[in-house]
Design a protein around this motif. Structure first.
Motif, PDB file in Angstrom:
ATOM      1  N   GLU A 150       0.547  -1.367  -0.175  1.00  0.00           N
ATOM      2  CA  GLU A 150       0.044   0.099   0.341  1.00  0.00           C
ATOM      3  C   GLU A 150       0.812   1.460   0.046  1.00  0.00           C
ATOM      4  O   GLU A 150       0.592   2.346  -0.697  1.00  0.00           O
ATOM      5  N   ARG A 151       1.668   1.167   0.597  1.00  0.00           N
ATOM      6  CA  ARG A 151       2.898   2.782   0.482  1.00  0.00           C
ATOM      7  C   ARG A 151       3.068   2.586  -0.795  1.00  0.00           C
ATOM      8  O   ARG A 151       3.709   4.023  -0.883  1.00  0.00           O
ATOM      9  N   GLU A 152       4.095   1.321  -1.474  1.00  0.00           N
ATOM     10  CA  GLU A 152       4.823   1.495  -2.232  1.00  0.00           C
ATOM     11  C   GLU A 152       3.487   2.003  -3.531  1.00  0.00           C
ATOM     12  O   GLU A 152       4.162   1.958  -5.189  1.00  0.00           O
ATOM     13  N   LYS A 153       2.589   1.536  -3.724  1.00  0.00           N
ATOM     14  CA  LYS A 153       2.124   1.093  -4.427  1.00  0.00           C
ATOM     15  C   LYS A 153       2.088   0.023  -5.766  1.00  0.00           C
ATOM     16  O   LYS A 153       2.470   0.154  -6.783  1.00  0.00           O
ATOM     17  N   LEU A 154       2.610  -0.995  -4.744  1.00  0.00           N
ATOM     18  CA  LEU A 154       3.342  -2.685  -6.649  1.00  0.00           C
ATOM     19  C   LEU A 154       2.823  -3.158  -5.783  1.00  0.00           C
ATOM     20  O   LEU A 154       3.345  -4.051  -4.410  1.00  0.00           O
ATOM     21  N   GLU A 155       2.383  -4.720  -6.226  1.00  0.00           N
ATOM     22  CA  GLU A 155       0.947  -5.502  -5.591  1.00  0.00           C
ATOM     23  C   GLU A 155       2.111  -6.655  -5.112  1.00  0.00           C
ATOM     24  O   GLU A 155       1.961  -7.405  -4.953  1.00  0.00           O
ATOM     25  N   GLN A 156       3.127  -6.313  -5.666  1.00  0.00           N
ATOM     26  CA  GLN A 156       4.246  -8.013  -5.517  1.00  0.00           C
ATOM     27  C   GLN A 156       5.042  -7.795  -4.764  1.00  0.00           C
ATOM     28  O   GLN A 156       5.196  -8.909  -4.199  1.00  0.00           O
ATOM     29  N   LEU A 157       5.320  -6.397  -3.914  1.00  0.00           N
ATOM     30  CA  LEU A 157       5.654  -6.173  -2.044  1.00  0.00           C
ATOM     31  C   LEU A 157       4.459  -7.524  -1.140  1.00  0.00           C
ATOM     32  O   LEU A 157       5.235  -7.892  -0.628  1.00  0.00           O
ATOM     33  N   ARG A 158       3.656  -7.622  -1.968  1.00  0.00           N
ATOM     34  CA  ARG A 158       2.059  -8.367  -0.979  1.00  0.00           C
ATOM     35  C   ARG A 158       2.345  -9.889  -0.533  1.00  0.00           C
ATOM     36  O   ARG A 158       3.201 -10.634   0.617  1.00  0.00           O
ATOM     37  N   ALA A 159       3.838 -10.169  -1.511  1.00  0.00           N
ATOM     38  CA  ALA A 159       4.301 -11.039  -1.874  1.00  0.00           C
ATOM     39  C   ALA A 159       6.097 -12.143  -0.921  1.00  0.00           C
ATOM     40  O   ALA A 159       6.314 -12.694  -0.188  1.00  0.00           O
ATOM     41  N   LEU A 160       6.061 -10.857  -1.270  1.00  0.00           N
ATOM     42  CA  LEU A 160       7.450 -10.259   0.048  1.00  0.00           C
ATOM     43  C   LEU A 160       6.993 -10.534   1.018  1.00  0.00           C
ATOM     44  O   LEU A 160       8.055 -11.111   1.722  1.00  0.00           O
ATOM     45  N   GLU A 161       6.703  -9.903   1.336  1.00  0.00           N
ATOM     46  CA  GLU A 161       5.641  -9.761   2.550  1.00  0.00           C
ATOM     47  C   GLU A 161       5.615 -10.671   3.398  1.00  0.00           C
ATOM     48  O   GLU A 161       5.402 -10.913   4.272  1.00  0.00           O
ATOM     49  N   ALA A 162       4.571 -11.258   1.906  1.00  0.00           N
ATOM     50  CA  ALA A 162       3.878 -12.803   3.061  1.00  0.00           C
ATOM     51  C   ALA A 162       5.461 -14.260   2.905  1.00  0.00           C
ATOM     52  O   ALA A 162       4.891 -15.529   2.997  1.00  0.00           O
ATOM     53  N   GLY A 163       6.412 -13.745   2.969  1.00  0.00           N
ATOM     54  CA  GLY A 163       7.450 -14.347   2.712  1.00  0.00           C
ATOM     55  C   GLY A 163       7.889 -15.545   1.398  1.00  0.00           C
ATOM     56  O   GLY A 163       8.288 -16.377   1.084  1.00  0.00           O
TER      57      GLY A 163
END
Length: 255
Positions: A200-213
């Motif tokens: 949500e901060r960067e407006k980049l969907e792929q960070l959701r995957a990285l944050e989930a490991g």
């Protein structure tokens, strides 16, 4: 691997309304994207269509279009919904997400995005190309990937994505190309996750995957294709594809 290419597409666009149906060389733009997907020859291709007009245009050209709700939150959600309708039995184990605004993408890039999945621990694969100017590095519209390629290596882990120029220090910067190849189970997991803080901060969907490991890896290619987001981009695509059509017609006449 048994890949399936899905192209999420809808008419809503603030900068270039109706762009999927904008004519290029006498055909709607979305049909050129579908052509590039077929030319890659890695598996079947279909459009996850958020609008009846797109569905009709694709089907009139002999292509496959799967209607999906227009109000789904993202293109990834659209391809997932289309996948459930098109392949409920799970024949395809890799899903390539190709954006519908890349009519000039070289088909070789769609083959290249599969390379990171040769490592069974990689869940999501995508592409990067070298950043070649200070303007490109500074542009927030150009997403950068923190990754590193040792000598002779063409695939690397993606450690982070940002609109800022990362990493700092001397060395190459990498332009992220928004084409993804998901293992089917990874796609199922991804769309079930809530939006993450960094996403949500960067407006980049792929960070959701990285944050989930989840593990993302990138393949390096020489050049980033351009997407059609503005009227100037559309004219550039028309010049490229109409020129290519004219050249092919000339070769046919000579033959």
């Amino acid at each position: 691997m048994r890949p399936l290419i899905l192209i999420p597409c809808r008419l809503a666009s603030t900068r270039l309304p109706g762009k999927p149906l904008a004519p290029i060389a006498g055909r709607p733009m979305i049909l050129h994207v579908l052509d590039r997907a077929r030319e890659a020859a890695i598996g079947p291709a279909a459009v996850a269509s958020g609008d009846d007009a797109i569905t009709q245009a694709v089907r009139a050209d002999g292509g496959t279009a799967i209607p999906v709700p227009e109000d789904l939150p993202s293109g990834t959600d659209r391809i997932h919904r289309a996948l459930l309708a098109l392949d409920p039995g799970g024949e395809h184990d890799v899903i390539v997400n190709l954006q519908g605004d890349l009519p000039t993408i070289p088909p070789a890039l769609l083959r290249a995005v599969l390379a990171p999945l040769a490592d069974p621990s990689v869940e999501i694969a995508t592409l990067v190309a070298p950043i070649t100017s200070a303007e490109e590095a500074a542009a927030p519209s150009v997403v950068k990937c923190a990754c590193a390629f040792p000598e002779g290596v063409e695939v690397a882990p993606a450690l982070y994505f940002s609109r800022a120029a990362i990493p700092s220090g001397e060395g190459p910067l990498w332009h992220h190309i928004g084409v993804y190849a998901y293992r089917r189970a990874a796609l199922e997991r991804f769309v079930a996750l809530p939006a993450s803080p960094l996403e949500e901060r960067e407006k980049l969907e792929q960070l959701r995957a990285l944050e989930a490991g989840m593990r993302i890896a990138v393949a390096r290619v020489d050049h980033a294709p351009f997407g059609v987001d503005t009227p100037a981009d559309l004219e550039r695509a028309r010049a490229a594809l109409e020129g290519a059509s004219a050249a092919m017609a000339g070769q046919g006449t000579a033959a």
